[in-house]
Design an enzyme around this catalytic site. Structure first.
Site, PDB file in Angstrom:
ATOM      1  N   LYS A  17       0.820  -1.217   0.000  1.00 28.84           N
ATOM      2  CA  LYS A  17       0.000   0.000   0.000  1.00 28.84           C
ATOM      3  C   LYS A  17       0.848   1.260   0.000  1.00 28.84           C
ATOM      4  O   LYS A  17       0.448   2.262  -0.583  1.00 28.84           O
ATOM      5  CB  LYS A  17      -1.025  -0.005   1.136  1.00 28.84           C
ATOM      6  CG  LYS A  17      -0.453   0.197   2.513  1.00 28.84           C
ATOM      7  CD  LYS A  17      -1.539   0.101   3.579  1.00 28.84           C
ATOM      8  CE  LYS A  17      -0.930  -0.070   4.947  1.00 28.84           C
ATOM      9  NZ  LYS A  17       0.028   0.941   5.394  1.00 28.84           N
ATOM     10  N   ARG A  92      -7.096   3.494  11.018  1.00 24.15           N
ATOM     11  CA  ARG A  92      -6.626   2.139  11.285  1.00 24.15           C
ATOM     12  C   ARG A  92      -7.594   1.382  12.195  1.00 24.15           C
ATOM     13  O   ARG A  92      -7.383   0.216  12.471  1.00 24.15           O
ATOM     14  CB  ARG A  92      -5.282   2.314  11.987  1.00 24.15           C
ATOM     15  CG  ARG A  92      -4.306   1.181  11.987  1.00 24.15           C
ATOM     16  CD  ARG A  92      -3.435   1.175  10.784  1.00 24.15           C
ATOM     17  NE  ARG A  92      -2.168   0.552  11.025  1.00 24.15           N
ATOM     18  CZ  ARG A  92      -1.056   0.888  10.393  1.00 24.15           C
ATOM     19  NH1 ARG A  92      -1.059   1.865   9.515  1.00 24.15           N
ATOM     20  NH2 ARG A  92       0.050   0.251  10.624  1.00 24.15           N
ATOM     21  N   ARG A 131      11.544  -7.214   3.354  1.00 22.77           N
ATOM     22  CA  ARG A 131      11.759  -5.792   3.659  1.00 22.77           C
ATOM     23  C   ARG A 131      12.583  -5.632   4.940  1.00 22.77           C
ATOM     24  O   ARG A 131      13.408  -4.727   5.051  1.00 22.77           O
ATOM     25  CB  ARG A 131      10.398  -5.086   3.830  1.00 22.77           C
ATOM     26  CG  ARG A 131      10.532  -3.600   4.026  1.00 22.77           C
ATOM     27  CD  ARG A 131       9.188  -2.922   4.007  1.00 22.77           C
ATOM     28  NE  ARG A 131       8.466  -3.117   5.256  1.00 22.77           N
ATOM     29  CZ  ARG A 131       7.230  -2.683   5.472  1.00 22.77           C
ATOM     30  NH1 ARG A 131       6.566  -2.054   4.524  1.00 22.77           N
ATOM     31  NH2 ARG A 131       6.641  -2.871   6.620  1.00 22.77           N
ATOM     32  N   ARG A 137      13.973  -2.456   9.454  1.00 24.27           N
ATOM     33  CA  ARG A 137      12.988  -1.805  10.319  1.00 24.27           C
ATOM     34  C   ARG A 137      12.846  -2.578  11.620  1.00 24.27           C
ATOM     35  O   ARG A 137      12.718  -3.798  11.609  1.00 24.27           O
ATOM     36  CB  ARG A 137      11.627  -1.718   9.608  1.00 24.27           C
ATOM     37  CG  ARG A 137      11.476  -0.449   8.815  1.00 24.27           C
ATOM     38  CD  ARG A 137      10.188  -0.403   8.064  1.00 24.27           C
ATOM     39  NE  ARG A 137       9.002  -0.597   8.911  1.00 24.27           N
ATOM     40  CZ  ARG A 137       7.772  -0.271   8.502  1.00 24.27           C
ATOM     41  NH1 ARG A 137       7.587   0.265   7.315  1.00 24.27           N
ATOM     42  NH2 ARG A 137       6.744  -0.491   9.285  1.00 24.27           N
ATOM     43  N   ARG A 148       1.444  -7.441  14.252  1.00 27.07           N
ATOM     44  CA  ARG A 148       0.852  -6.348  13.468  1.00 27.07           C
ATOM     45  C   ARG A 148      -0.245  -6.874  12.539  1.00 27.07           C
ATOM     46  O   ARG A 148      -1.279  -6.246  12.355  1.00 27.07           O
ATOM     47  CB  ARG A 148       1.940  -5.612  12.681  1.00 27.07           C
ATOM     48  CG  ARG A 148       2.808  -4.749  13.596  1.00 27.07           C
ATOM     49  CD  ARG A 148       4.114  -4.387  12.955  1.00 27.07           C
ATOM     50  NE  ARG A 148       3.966  -3.469  11.861  1.00 27.07           N
ATOM     51  CZ  ARG A 148       4.668  -3.507  10.739  1.00 27.07           C
ATOM     52  NH1 ARG A 148       5.541  -4.478  10.546  1.00 27.07           N
ATOM     53  NH2 ARG A 148       4.499  -2.603   9.822  1.00 27.07           N
TER      54      ARG A 148
HETATM   55  P1  AMP Z   1       2.907   1.464   8.886  1.00 29.43           P
HETATM   56  O1  AMP Z   1       4.117   1.992   8.251  1.00 29.43           O
HETATM   57  O2  AMP Z   1       1.633   2.036   8.327  1.00 29.43           O
HETATM   58  O3  AMP Z   1       2.854  -0.039   8.946  1.00 29.43           O
HETATM   59  O4  AMP Z   1       2.945   1.961  10.425  1.00 29.43           O
HETATM   60  C1  AMP Z   1       3.994   1.578  11.287  1.00 29.43           C
HETATM   61  C2  AMP Z   1       3.535   1.710  12.736  1.00 29.43           C
HETATM   62  O5  AMP Z   1       3.167   3.074  13.004  1.00 29.43           O
HETATM   63  C3  AMP Z   1       2.293   0.893  13.100  1.00 29.43           C
HETATM   64  O6  AMP Z   1       2.599  -0.447  13.431  1.00 29.43           O
HETATM   65  C4  AMP Z   1       1.772   1.681  14.306  1.00 29.43           C
HETATM   66  O7  AMP Z   1       2.562   1.424  15.463  1.00 29.43           O
HETATM   67  C5  AMP Z   1       2.038   3.123  13.886  1.00 29.43           C
HETATM   68  N1  AMP Z   1       0.894   3.685  13.138  1.00 29.43           N
HETATM   69  C6  AMP Z   1       0.853   4.035  11.816  1.00 29.43           C
HETATM   70  N2  AMP Z   1      -0.358   4.497  11.467  1.00 29.43           N
HETATM   71  C7  AMP Z   1      -1.115   4.429  12.590  1.00 29.43           C
HETATM   72  C8  AMP Z   1      -2.463   4.732  12.886  1.00 29.43           C
HETATM   73  N3  AMP Z   1      -3.307   5.211  11.941  1.00 29.43           N
HETATM   74  N4  AMP Z   1      -2.899   4.544  14.152  1.00 29.43           N
HETATM   75  C9  AMP Z   1      -2.080   4.082  15.112  1.00 29.43           C
HETATM   76  N5  AMP Z   1      -0.810   3.735  14.909  1.00 29.43           N
HETATM   77  C10 AMP Z   1      -0.314   3.911  13.661  1.00 29.43           C
END
Ligand code: AMP
Length: 198
Positions: A17, A92, A131, A137, A148
Site C-alpha cells: 500500500k 486504522r 523488507r 525496520r 501487526r
Molecule cells: P505502517 O508503516 O503504516 O505499517 O505503520 C507503522 C507503525 O506506526 C504501526 O505499526 C503503528 O505502530 C504506527 N501507526 C501508523 N499508522 C497508525 C495509525 N493510523 N494509528 C495508530 N498507529 C499507527
C-alpha cells in the site's frame, strides 16, 4: 468538473500500500500522507512526538487515536491537501474513522474512494520478511510482524465494512507486477469519475 480525489488506501502490512499509494498520489498530483512515515520521520529526528511513539511502534501496537488523529488533522489542514490527498495507514480502527468523519464533515468534504489492497497472508509475511532484511525496520521482526497482522485483522479490517456500506470500497487484487496493480487501481478510480492529471 471532476471530483476532488480524497482517497484512502487500506491493506495489511506487506500489501504494497505504501508503494501503490505513492504512485497513485503522483498520478493525481496530491500528497500521500502515511502516518507510519510521519511517525518514523519524527523518531529519526528525535522530536517529542518521536519519543512518545518510539516504543509503541517498536512493539507493533497502535499509537493512541488522539495523537494519531491530531497528526493527520494538522497535515490535512496544510495548503497542498486542499486539492485532494491520499491517506495511507489511517484510519486504522473504528475510532479513527469517527475522527476522520468529524474532520471532513467540518470542512464539508467527502472521501471518494477507499482502495482495499488484498494479498494473501503468506504473501504479506514473505514480503515483510524481505523488507526487514533490506531496510532493517525494528518493527519487522517475525514476532512483531505476526502481531501487526493480527491487529490489522482485528482492528483495521472492520473499517472496510463501514466504508463498504457507504459504497466507497474499491477492492483491488494486490498480487501482480507493480504496474499491473497501479493500473487496476487507476481503472477503479476512473470509473468513479476521478481523472489522473495528464
Ligand atoms: P505502517 O508503516 O503504516 O505499517 O505503520 C507503522 C507503525 O506506526 C504501526 O505499526 C503503528 O505502530 C504506527 N501507526 C501508523 N499508522 C497508525 C495509525 N493510523 N494509528 C495508530 N498507529 C499507527
Amino acid at each position: 468538473m471532476t471530483a476532488t480525489p480524497r482517497l484512502l488506501i487500506v491493506g495489511p502490512q506487506g500489501s504494497g500500500k505504501g508503494t501503490q499509494g505513492t504512485r497513485i498520489a503522483q498520478a493525481f498530483r496530491i500528497p500521500a500522507v502515511s502516518t507510519g512515515d510521519v511517525f518514523r520521520a519524527n523518531i529519526a529526528d528525535g522530536t517529542e512526538l518521536g519519543v512518545q511513539v518510539q516504543e509503541i511502534i517498536k512493539s507493533g501496537n497502535l499509537v493512541p487515536d488522539e495523537l494519531t488523529s491530531a497528526v493527520v488533522r494538522d497535515r490535512l489542514a496544510q495548503a497542498d491537501a486542499a486539492g485532494g490527498f491520499l491517506l495511507d495507514g489511517y484510519p486504522r480502527n473504528l475510532g479513527q474513522v469517527h475522527d476522520l468523519d468529524a474532520f471532513l464533515e467540518d470542512r464539508g468534504e467527502n472521501l471518494e474512494s477507499v482502495i482495499e489492497l488484498s494479498v494473501p497472508r503468506d504473501e504479506s509475511i514473505a514480503r515483510l520478511t524481505l523488507r526487514a532484511e533490506e531496510q532493517g525496520r525494528t518493527d519487522d521482526t517475525e514476532a512483531v510482524i505476526a502481531h501487526r497482522l493480527s491487529i490489522y485483522e482485528r482492528e483495521t479490517a472492520p473499517i472496510l465494512d463501514v466504508y463498504r456500506e457507504r459504497g466507497l470500497v474499491d477492492s483491488i487484487d494486490g498480487v501482480g507486477t507493480l504496474d499491473e496493480i497501479t493500473e487496476r487501481i487507476l481503472t477503479a478510480l476512473i470509473a468513479r469519475g476521478l481523472n489522473p492529471a495528464s
